[in-house]
Design an enzyme around this catalytic site. Structure first.
Site, PDB file in Angstrom:
ATOM      1  N   ASP A  65     -42.286  -7.348 -17.316  1.00 41.62           N
ATOM      2  CA  ASP A  65     -43.590  -6.800 -16.968  1.00 41.62           C
ATOM      3  C   ASP A  65     -44.081  -7.415 -15.647  1.00 41.62           C
ATOM      4  O   ASP A  65     -43.369  -7.354 -14.645  1.00 41.62           O
ATOM      5  CB  ASP A  65     -44.552  -7.030 -18.144  1.00 41.62           C
ATOM      6  N   HIS A  78     -41.952  -1.712 -25.204  1.00 40.27           N
ATOM      7  CA  HIS A  78     -42.102  -2.467 -23.963  1.00 40.27           C
ATOM      8  C   HIS A  78     -41.661  -3.918 -24.095  1.00 40.27           C
ATOM      9  O   HIS A  78     -41.081  -4.486 -23.165  1.00 40.27           O
ATOM     10  CB  HIS A  78     -43.574  -2.411 -23.539  1.00 40.27           C
TER      11      HIS A  78
END
Length: 294
Positions: A104, A274
């Site tokens: 991320d 994610h």
């Protein structure tokens, strides 16, 4: 978490960086993303430390690192400045060159380091991201609905900070769960979640995370454009991992997106959303070990 790891606070590029470290062998820097801390690596860092000198910092504005004031141009929370923070940490620990893996926001710090200081990066792994400029320039209405936080957090202070601050733990838990494949918090270690709660509940750190995204909408986007227009590419061998149920995996093939940016590229999807290091730790560990041991 992190049994056997040492804890230190080391000066960075204008911020004090909290860091956990353990192991021996080639140095490996692990960078976390939003809205987490280095605790996201707790499930696999000890096993990586069996083969590598593992360093797990909290980025500036997150966890137990300091949260310096922003600057008008957002440079204070740019991925370039964050990269200089953790590069200073690696220097202080005696690692002039190192591998780096980032998830991320940490992945954006990692690839910015590979572009800004290629002499220091041996191998690069980025987890569930594509470059900043690619996100903004490929964004349509459907993508904007999925990544609404990119636009929301980048709004001028204090609106996003005030709204998130009404119940930061609720916002954090909703956000994390919504980005998983299962849409729950079941895959997260309770101790790690507790650390996220404590870290994110502080107003200065909510503001810092918004500044992180303000940088993404301005200086980070600018630096990516400048590198792309100049034809600069990432020289370090690069591994791209993404969640099959994550946002990058739902759009263009991530390898096609990364191709123009990298000289040597490989990668694949992992059965997760994610948060692949926490939703699918074994698969993530296998992929990182195979790549960094090559």
């Amino acid at each position: 978490m992190f049994e056997g790891f040492e804890e230190n606070t080391i000066p960075g590029e204008g911020a004090d960086i909290f860091v956990r470290s353990a192991g021996s062998g080639p140095p490996l820097l692990l960078l976390h993303g939003y809205p987490q801390t280095g605790a996201m690596w707790a499930g696999i860092a000890p096993r990586l430390a069996e083969r590598f000198s593992v360093v797990v910092p909290d980025l500036r504005g997150y966890g137990r690192s300091s949260a310096p004031p922003n600057t008008p141009d957002n440079l204070a929370y740019s991925k370039r400045t964050m990269g200089r923070d953790v590069a200073a940490v690696m220097t202080a620990l005696g690692h002039p060159r190192f591998h780096v893996a980032g998830h991320d926001r940490g992945g954006r710090v990692a690839y910015r380091m590979a572009l800004d200081m290629p002499e220091r990066i041996d191998r690069l792994a980025v987890l569930d991201i594509v470059p900043v400029v690619e996100v903004w320039e490929r964004m349509d209405a459907a993508a904007a609905m999925k990544v609404y936080h990119w636009l929301f957090f980048a709004q001028p202070a204090p609106i996003p900070e005030t709204l998130i601050g009404g119940d930061p733990v609720l916002f954090l838990e909703h956000t994390i769960a919504s980005w998983t494949k299962a849409k729950t918090l079941e895959g997260f270690d309770a101790a790690a979640l507790d650390e996220y709660h404590r870290a994110f509940a502080r107003p200065a750190y909510v503001a810092a995370s918004c500044n992180d995204y303000r940088a993404g909408a301005t200086i980070d986007w600018q630096l990516d454009r400048e590198d792309r227009d100049a034809g600069r590419r990432i020289a370090a061998p690069t591994l791209v991992l993404w969640g099959a149920a994550g946002i990058p995996g739902e759009g263009h093939d991530p390898l096609d997106v990364w191709g123009p940016w990298c000289d040597r590229l490989e990668g694949h999807a992992i059965d997760a959303g994610h948060f692949i290091a926490e939703e699918a730790p074994e698969a993530t560990l296998r992929s990182l070990l195979a790549f960094f041991r090559a």
